[in-house]
Design an enzyme around this catalytic site. Structure first.
Site, PDB file in Angstrom:
ATOM      1  N   GLY A 169       0.886  -1.170   0.000  1.00  0.00           N
ATOM      2  CA  GLY A 169       0.000   0.000   0.000  1.00  0.00           C
ATOM      3  C   GLY A 169       0.918   1.213   0.000  1.00  0.00           C
TER       4      GLY A 169
ATOM      5  N   ASN B 160     -12.005  -4.027   2.724  1.00  0.00           N
ATOM      6  CA  ASN B 160     -10.610  -4.260   3.127  1.00  0.00           C
ATOM      7  C   ASN B 160     -10.314  -5.713   3.493  1.00  0.00           C
ATOM      8  OD1 ASN B 160      -9.978  -1.645   2.542  1.00  0.00           O
ATOM      9  ND2 ASN B 160     -10.027  -0.903   4.670  1.00  0.00           N
TER      10      ASN B 160
ATOM     11  N   HIS C  76      -9.161  -0.672  18.286  1.00  0.00           N
ATOM     12  CA  HIS C  76      -8.882   0.659  17.715  1.00  0.00           C
ATOM     13  C   HIS C  76     -10.196   1.218  17.211  1.00  0.00           C
ATOM     14  CE1 HIS C  76      -6.912   3.952  15.824  1.00  0.00           C
ATOM     15  NE2 HIS C  76      -7.178   3.544  14.594  1.00  0.00           N
TER      16      HIS C  76
END
Ligand code: TXD
Length: 319
Positions: A10, A96, A176
């Protein structure tokens, strides 16, 4: 001795920043991988051309071929899509997860001995899926979130207290996301725990609670300001800190999304926990004792992560 090899899977906003930071710190030779044509090559060349002025020696290469990450010592994964205003990290799961499958297969084939740091959101589920897809040992696959969340907490505290950010330590555990658990009791200024600082009149509980909430909302605050993407300087800096701990065997005590075999009341889950990172990757998960309130917040965060893992399994029945 050959230089270490850092593969950035990425090459977008965080990936490009990672490449620049890794080059400036001379961490090793750098490969920028992306599916976008030309962009990784352009960023690699542009950073290489900053070498003469900055004075670093590093070979940089941009590519769309996983063969070019062969033998990487560290892989930092940001492949996927970031949030837009109004989106939650969890909204990125469907897209994702598929990206993690292709990345995991690429790492499995070409860089099976790497230390893998996942950044892609929703982080706690993506790091688990990446470990599953890649088949790498769990101690060599972790997620970057806690270092960033703790850094945000530390920055806000340093501003509140008018002290150096270097002298503020902080602990943020759990997923998170909105349920992350900033642990005030284990966060300090120069070793003085936050609850003592409240008693000493350095701040008030209300102000501390507001700082904790601002930490939870840290990502969304920047997404709202940038409008076209999410944070990338602090996320990249946080991942580099973890990579350096591995490359230099620093035995750093850092919060990260690690596989918890049997600690903190967990038996087999990736979630943000205090760890020791060194040359063997995540070398230890620190089994801290939380009080009743902290445990309740942690359990809530764990449940949120379990929900994301369940959603992944419903999408991909190979998991
Ligand atoms: O603390 C944390 N973990 C978070 C993570 C902090 C900030 C950002 N967080 C997440 O990182 C964010 O939600 C995203 O999921 C990732 C990457 O964020 P970034 O801002 O770097 O996104 P970009 O700039 O869109 O870059 C993503 C790149 C882009 O160049 C795409 O072409 C590429 O990923 N991409 C792929 N590369 C390889 N393989 C596949 N399949 C692929 N799909 C997209």
């Amino acid at each position: 001795m050959a230089r270490p090899k850092i593969a950035l899977i990425g090459a977008g906003m965080i990936g490009g920043t990672l490449a620049h930071m890794a080059a400036m710190k001379e961490l090793g030779d750098i490969v920028l991988f992306d599916i976008a044509e030309g962009m990784p090559e352009g960023k690699a060349l542009d950073i290489a051309e900053s070498g003469p002025s900055e004075g670093f020696d590093a070979n940089l290469k941009g590519t769309q071929s996983y063969a070019d990450i062969a033998g990487a010592d560290v892989c930092i994964v940001t492949a996927g899509v970031p949030r837009k205003p109004g989106m939650s990290r969890d909204d990125l799961l469907g897209i994702n997860l598929k990206v993690m499958k292709s990345v995991g297969e690429g790492i499995k084939e070409h860089a099976p001995d790497a230390f893998v740091i996942c950044i892609t959101n929703p982080l706690d589920a993506m790091v688990w899926a990446l470990q599953q897809f890649s088949g790498l040992p769990a101690n060599k696959v972790c997620g970057m979130a806690g270092v960033l969340d703790s850094a945000r907490f530390r920055h806000f505290l340093a501003e509140e207290f008018g002290v150096s950010m270097k002298d503020v330590t902080a602990f943020v555990l759990g997923g998170h996301g909105d349920t992350m658990v900033p642990l005030a009791r284990y966060s300090t200024v120069g070793g003085i725990p936050l609850p003592d600082l409240v008693e000493m009149g350095w701040t008030t509980q209300d102000k501390l609670d507001a700082i904790i909430q601002r930490t939870r909302d840290g990502g969304a605050e920047i997404v709202g300001l940038l409008k076209t993407g999410s944070a990338y300087y602090a996320p990249a800096t946080s991942a580099i800190e973890m990579a350096v701990a591995y490359l230099k065997d620093q035995k750093r005590v850092l919060p990260c999304a690690a596989y918890v075999e049997d600690a903190l009341g967990l038996k087999g889950l990736y979630v943000g926990v205090p760890t020791v990172i060194g040359a063997n990757g995540v070398e230890k998960v620190i089994d801290i004792k939380m009080n009743k309130d902290e445990q309740a917040m942690f359990d809530k965060s764990v449940d949120a992560v379990k929900g994301l893992v369940k959603a992944c399994k419903e999408i991909d029945n190979t998991l």
